[in-house]
Design a protein around this motif. Structure first.
Motif, short mmCIF file in Angstrom:
data_model
loop_
_atom_site.label_atom_id
_atom_site.label_comp_id
_atom_site.label_asym_id
_atom_site.label_seq_id
_atom_site.Cartn_x
_atom_site.Cartn_y
_atom_site.Cartn_z
N ASP A 42 3.10 0.66 -9.23
CA ASP A 42 1.90 0.60 -8.39
C ASP A 42 1.74 -0.84 -7.90
OD1 ASP A 42 -0.44 1.31 -7.18
OD2 ASP A 42 -1.53 1.74 -9.01
N ASN A 43 1.05 -1.02 -6.80
CA ASN A 43 0.79 -2.35 -6.24
C ASN A 43 2.07 -3.13 -5.97
OD1 ASN A 43 -2.03 -2.03 -6.25
ND2 ASN A 43 -2.09 -2.56 -8.42
N LEU A 44 3.04 -2.46 -5.39
CA LEU A 44 4.32 -3.10 -5.06
C LEU A 44 4.20 -3.96 -3.81
CD1 LEU A 44 6.53 0.04 -5.57
CD2 LEU A 44 6.62 -2.01 -6.97
N THR A 45 5.09 -4.93 -3.66
CA THR A 45 5.20 -5.67 -2.41
C THR A 45 5.95 -4.75 -1.43
OG1 THR A 45 7.35 -6.63 -2.90
CG2 THR A 45 5.38 -7.87 -3.64
N PRO A 46 5.80 -4.96 -0.13
CA PRO A 46 6.55 -4.14 0.82
C PRO A 46 8.06 -4.16 0.57
CG PRO A 46 4.82 -5.29 1.96
CD PRO A 46 4.85 -5.83 0.55
N ALA A 47 8.62 -5.32 0.23
CA ALA A 47 10.07 -5.41 -0.02
C ALA A 47 10.47 -4.61 -1.24
CB ALA A 47 10.48 -6.88 -0.19
N ASP A 48 9.71 -4.72 -2.34
CA ASP A 48 10.01 -3.93 -3.54
C ASP A 48 9.84 -2.44 -3.29
OD1 ASP A 48 10.64 -6.17 -5.03
OD2 ASP A 48 8.64 -6.33 -5.95
N PHE A 49 8.84 -2.09 -2.50
CA PHE A 49 8.58 -0.69 -2.18
C PHE A 49 9.77 -0.10 -1.43
CE2 PHE A 49 6.64 2.62 0.55
CZ PHE A 49 6.05 3.41 -0.43
N ILE A 50 10.20 -0.77 -0.35
CA ILE A 50 11.33 -0.29 0.45
C ILE A 50 12.59 -0.21 -0.40
CG2 ILE A 50 12.89 -0.91 2.35
CD1 ILE A 50 10.32 0.36 3.37
N GLU A 51 12.81 -1.21 -1.25
CA GLU A 51 14.00 -1.25 -2.10
C GLU A 51 14.08 -0.05 -3.04
OE1 GLU A 51 15.34 -3.99 -5.79
OE2 GLU A 51 14.96 -5.08 -3.92
N ASN A 52 12.92 0.48 -3.45
CA ASN A 52 12.89 1.58 -4.41
C ASN A 52 12.70 2.96 -3.77
OD1 ASN A 52 13.03 0.49 -7.27
ND2 ASN A 52 11.60 -0.91 -6.28
N LEU A 53 12.64 3.03 -2.44
CA LEU A 53 12.51 4.32 -1.77
C LEU A 53 13.82 5.07 -1.78
CD1 LEU A 53 10.38 3.70 1.45
CD2 LEU A 53 9.67 4.66 -0.74
N PHE A 54 13.74 6.37 -1.59
CA PHE A 54 14.95 7.18 -1.50
C PHE A 54 14.70 8.35 -0.56
CE2 PHE A 54 12.37 8.07 -5.16
CZ PHE A 54 12.25 9.47 -5.22
N ALA A 55 15.71 8.65 0.25
CA ALA A 55 15.62 9.79 1.16
C ALA A 55 15.43 11.06 0.35
CB ALA A 55 16.87 9.87 2.02
N GLY A 56 14.60 11.94 0.86
CA GLY A 56 14.30 13.20 0.18
C GLY A 56 13.05 13.14 -0.66
N ALA A 57 12.47 11.94 -0.83
CA ALA A 57 11.22 11.82 -1.59
C ALA A 57 10.06 12.32 -0.74
CB ALA A 57 10.98 10.37 -1.99
#
Length: 173
Positions: A42-57
């Motif tokens: 929770d409360n991620l930075t935009p860079a950390d958020f994008i880094e942890n995203l995955f297609a299909g979520a």
């Protein structure tokens, strides 16, 4: 607002795109959360958020319309599991209103097959009442049926069991 599946991620631009073709840009003003089997943060930075995203979520994003698109204020991502429906809510582009379709955030909402009782307005229900009440800037919530067939690039098809509703302003207090 949008609820959809992430189709692609562009780490270089810091954006991701949903099946409906809506591009979402997380910013420092966005509340960012991931709750998946692999990441719970929770409360991620935009860079950390994008880094942890995955297609299909599965993503739920809320924002405020601006002159240049949408300022996304809250973005939550979780495993898709069985969620296949998509939903979009926002102001209608008045130049695109023509029964059986209209556009929200460059996504055409096609109501061709939608059951008569799935059209909702404050005054009455039904296709004719809905399209008579629909104007430039009307806030509409549109949802596909439960199949993934109703959600594709720039198109939300409601099918028979989806829904469309004009959301009225509750500032009458």
């Amino acid at each position: 607002e949008i609820e959809d599946i992430i189709a692609s991620i562009d780490a270089a631009s810091g954006t991701f795109t949903t099946r409906l073709g809506v591009e979402i840009l997380p910013t420092n003003a966005s509340r960012l959360e991931i709750d998946s089997d692999n990441v719970d943060a929770d409360n991620l930075t935009p860079a950390d958020f994008i880094e942890n995203l995955f297609a299909g979520a599965f993503v739920e994003a809320r924002g405020v319309p601006t002159e240049n698109g949408v300022s996304w204020t809250r973005i939550e991502v979780e495993d898709a599991d069985d969620e296949q429906a998509c939903r979009i809510q926002g102001p209608v582009d008045g130049s695109t209103i023509s029964d059986p379709a209209f556009t929200i955030l460059n996504v055409t909402v096609d109501t061709s097959d939608l059951a008569e009782d799935e059209f909702e307005t404050e005054a009455s229900d039904g296709r004719i009442a809905f399209f008579d009440a629909l104007t430039q800037g009307s806030i509409v919530e549109a949802e596909s049926d439960d199949s993934a067939e109703g959600c594709s690039q720039d198109l939300l098809t409601t099918g028979i069991d989806g829904s469309v509703e004009i959301i009225e302003d509750d500032d009458d207090d």
